[in-house]
Enzyme design. Structure first.
Site, PDB file in Angstrom:
ATOM      1  NE  ARG A 179      25.765  37.047  22.329  1.00  0.00           N
ATOM      2  CZ  ARG A 179      25.531  37.493  21.092  1.00  0.00           C
ATOM      3  NH1 ARG A 179      26.555  37.728  20.266  1.00  0.00           N
ATOM      4  NH2 ARG A 179      24.306  37.712  20.673  1.00  0.00           N
ATOM      5  CB  CYS A 229      19.395  35.875  23.189  1.00  0.00           C
ATOM      6  SG  CYS A 229      18.615  36.152  21.594  1.00  0.00           S
ATOM      7  CD  GLU A 298      23.641  36.294  25.087  1.00  0.00           C
ATOM      8  OE1 GLU A 298      23.387  36.897  26.138  1.00  0.00           O
ATOM      9  OE2 GLU A 298      23.581  36.812  23.979  1.00  0.00           O
TER      10      GLU A 298
HETATM   11  N1  EPU Z   1      13.620  31.753  14.805  1.00  0.00           N
HETATM   12  C1  EPU Z   1      12.453  31.064  14.911  1.00  0.00           C
HETATM   13  N2  EPU Z   1      11.660  31.288  16.001  1.00  0.00           N
HETATM   14  C2  EPU Z   1      12.010  32.154  16.973  1.00  0.00           C
HETATM   15  C3  EPU Z   1      13.216  32.865  16.868  1.00  0.00           C
HETATM   16  C4  EPU Z   1      14.005  32.656  15.755  1.00  0.00           C
HETATM   17  O1  EPU Z   1      12.118  30.259  14.068  1.00  0.00           O
HETATM   18  O2  EPU Z   1      11.256  32.287  17.951  1.00  0.00           O
HETATM   19  C5  EPU Z   1      14.439  31.546  13.597  1.00  0.00           C
HETATM   20  C6  EPU Z   1      14.415  32.797  12.700  1.00  0.00           C
HETATM   21  O3  EPU Z   1      13.303  32.783  11.853  1.00  0.00           O
HETATM   22  C7  EPU Z   1      15.757  32.673  11.972  1.00  0.00           C
HETATM   23  C8  EPU Z   1      16.668  32.002  12.998  1.00  0.00           C
HETATM   24  O4  EPU Z   1      15.820  31.393  13.962  1.00  0.00           O
HETATM   25  O5  EPU Z   1      15.612  31.823  10.870  1.00  0.00           O
HETATM   26  C9  EPU Z   1      17.618  32.999  13.667  1.00  0.00           C
HETATM   27  O6  EPU Z   1      16.824  33.984  14.330  1.00  0.00           O
HETATM   28  P1  EPU Z   1      17.371  35.482  14.610  1.00  0.00           P
HETATM   29  O7  EPU Z   1      17.768  36.124  13.316  1.00  0.00           O
HETATM   30  O8  EPU Z   1      16.371  36.163  15.446  1.00  0.00           O
HETATM   31  O9  EPU Z   1      18.730  35.287  15.354  1.00  0.00           O
HETATM   32  P2  EPU Z   1      19.076  34.482  16.668  1.00  0.00           P
HETATM   33  O10 EPU Z   1      20.157  33.516  16.295  1.00  0.00           O
HETATM   34  O11 EPU Z   1      17.893  33.936  17.344  1.00  0.00           O
HETATM   35  C10 EPU Z   1      20.982  36.155  17.309  1.00  0.00           C
HETATM   36  C11 EPU Z   1      21.517  36.761  18.580  1.00  0.00           C
HETATM   37  C12 EPU Z   1      20.696  38.000  18.934  1.00  0.00           C
HETATM   38  C13 EPU Z   1      20.749  38.987  17.780  1.00  0.00           C
HETATM   39  C14 EPU Z   1      20.111  38.281  16.576  1.00  0.00           C
HETATM   40  C15 EPU Z   1      19.983  39.170  15.349  1.00  0.00           C
HETATM   41  C16 EPU Z   1      22.340  34.968  20.051  1.00  0.00           C
HETATM   42  C17 EPU Z   1      22.040  34.111  21.214  1.00  0.00           C
HETATM   43  N3  EPU Z   1      21.374  35.802  19.678  1.00  0.00           N
HETATM   44  O12 EPU Z   1      19.677  35.642  17.591  1.00  0.00           O
HETATM   45  O13 EPU Z   1      21.307  38.593  20.082  1.00  0.00           O
HETATM   46  O14 EPU Z   1      20.042  40.173  18.086  1.00  0.00           O
HETATM   47  O15 EPU Z   1      20.934  37.124  16.256  1.00  0.00           O
HETATM   48  O16 EPU Z   1      21.105  39.144  14.589  1.00  0.00           O
HETATM   49  O17 EPU Z   1      23.435  34.878  19.491  1.00  0.00           O
HETATM   50  C18 EPU Z   1      21.248  38.872  22.470  1.00  0.00           C
HETATM   51  O18 EPU Z   1      22.421  38.537  22.470  1.00  0.00           O
HETATM   52  O19 EPU Z   1      20.650  39.183  23.518  1.00  0.00           O
HETATM   53  C19 EPU Z   1      20.517  38.878  21.204  1.00  0.00           C
HETATM   54  C20 EPU Z   1      19.237  39.155  21.143  1.00  0.00           C
END
Ligand code: EPU
Length: 306
Positions: A179, A229, A298
């Site tokens: 980011r 996010c 973010e």
């Molecule tokens: N998880 C939970 N509860 C939740 C959300 C997530 O337990 O409410 C767990 C999921 O089950 C998974 C882990 O956390 O095991 C990661 O979740 P996810 O795959 O949704 O990825 P994230 O790390 O929460 C990142 C990016 C997103 C991107 C997703 C998909 C950041 C801050 N966020 O989210 O980007 O779409 O990966 O690859 O890096 C954005 O930048 O606005 C954004 C949405």
């Protein structure tokens, strides 16, 4: 307006350059969260030359300004901002193919770029399917998903410097990180970027796009107003997972609600900027107090002291 630039000068310059200049424009109309007060001026240049000229005009008087892309990663406070805002929404939204590379104007929306690359049989952008940002904004913040980053594909950036010069830059190894990008570091405004794909069968590319879309649909509240996010992921973890474990899903302040689908999303169900920002601060504090995790934003929060 706090800035030194006189209102007349800026409006005059914009008129002479053929740049639309809206006065007291509510920024909530230009962000996906849909909250926030006005900017004294919203400037909408259509091409690189008039963008550069507007920046030179602002730079000559030392005036601060902000830059808006698709507005999908910005939360504006109800008081609005004191600075002029340059919107890149009207910058040439054109794409041209150059061998295995695609040149896209800053105003192109990323899902359109992703689809076009698939049609041309160029892979690498599938992860970005459904990211609701513009090319300019997504390059600036090095948008990513599933461990892939847009910066990995960027081979060239054409941008306007804070002095109002048009430059062409080839990114080096440390120019993109989680980011972050050289674009943000150097205060550049992206005019266009060149993305390199890998030749592959369009049907295979489309299949991976379908997977990305299905994952996003199942795990993110895409049908509601949000800014994606809210917090960056802490080293080695997920902010959403931390907030979920604390039982914060569904927490609300006024019309702002921490999503039941993904705990790192605030959805706006008729709330104000104050609701959204109060909920974000509350959630951040809970993560620190109860999980010992210091989250950082973010999203960009736009707010100026009155
Ligand atoms: N998880 C939970 N509860 C939740 C959300 C997530 O337990 O409410 C767990 C999921 O089950 C998974 C882990 O956390 O095991 C990661 O979740 P996810 O795959 O949704 O990825 P994230 O790390 O929460 C990142 C990016 C997103 C991107 C997703 C998909 C950041 C801050 N966020 O989210 O980007 O779409 O990966 O690859 O890096 C954005 O930048 O606005 C954004 C949405």
């Amino acid at each position: 307006m706090r800035a030194d630039v006189s209102e007349r000068t800026l409006q005059q310059a914009a008129a002479e350059l053929g740049v639309e200049c809206r006065v007291n424009e509510p920024l909530g109309l230009h962000t996906t969260m849909g909250v926030g007060g006005p900017a004294p001026f919203l400037l909408l240049p259509k091409d690189a030359a008039s963008l550069a000229a507007i920046v030179r005009e602002l730079a000559s008087s030392g005036a601060r300004y902000r830059v808006l892309g698709a507005g999908s990663n910005v939360i504006v406070a109800d008081e609005g901002v004191a600075t002029p805002v340059i919107s890149c929404a009207r910058l040439a939204a054109v794409m041209t193919r150059e061998g295995d590379r695609v040149r896209a104007g800053a105003g192109v929306l990323v899902p359109r770029l992703t689809r076009e690359m698939a049609t041309w049989g160029l892979s690498g952008m599938e992860f970005a399917e459904g990211i609701p940002g513009s090319v300019g904004g997504c390059v600036r913040m090095n948008a990513g998903a599933g461990g892939r980053w847009i910066g990995d594909l960027v081979k060239e950036v054409v941008a306007v410097t804070p002095a109002g010069d048009l430059v062409r830059r080839v990114p080096g190894p440390d120019d993109f990180g989680y980011r972050r990008s050289f674009v943000a570091r150097e205060g550049l405004i992206v005019v266009a970027a060149v993305f390199e794909g890998r030749p592959e069968d369009p049907a295979t590319i489309r299949e991976r796009m379908r997977d990305s879309r299905a994952y996003r649909l199942a795990t993110q509240p895409l049908s509601e107003r949000s800014s994606g996010c809210i917090f960056k992921n802490p080293e080695g973890g997920s902010a959403g997972e931390v907030l979920d474990r604390l039982g914060l899903k569904g927490l609300s302040v006024g019309g702002a609600v921490l999503s039941d689908v993904h705990a790192n999303f605030i959805v706006n169900r008729g709330g104000t900027g104050a609701d959204v920002l109060a909920l974000a601060e509350r959630v951040k504090q809970e993560a620190l107090d109860r999980a010992g995790v210091a989250l950082s934003f973010e999203v960009e929060i736009w707010r100026d002291a009155p």
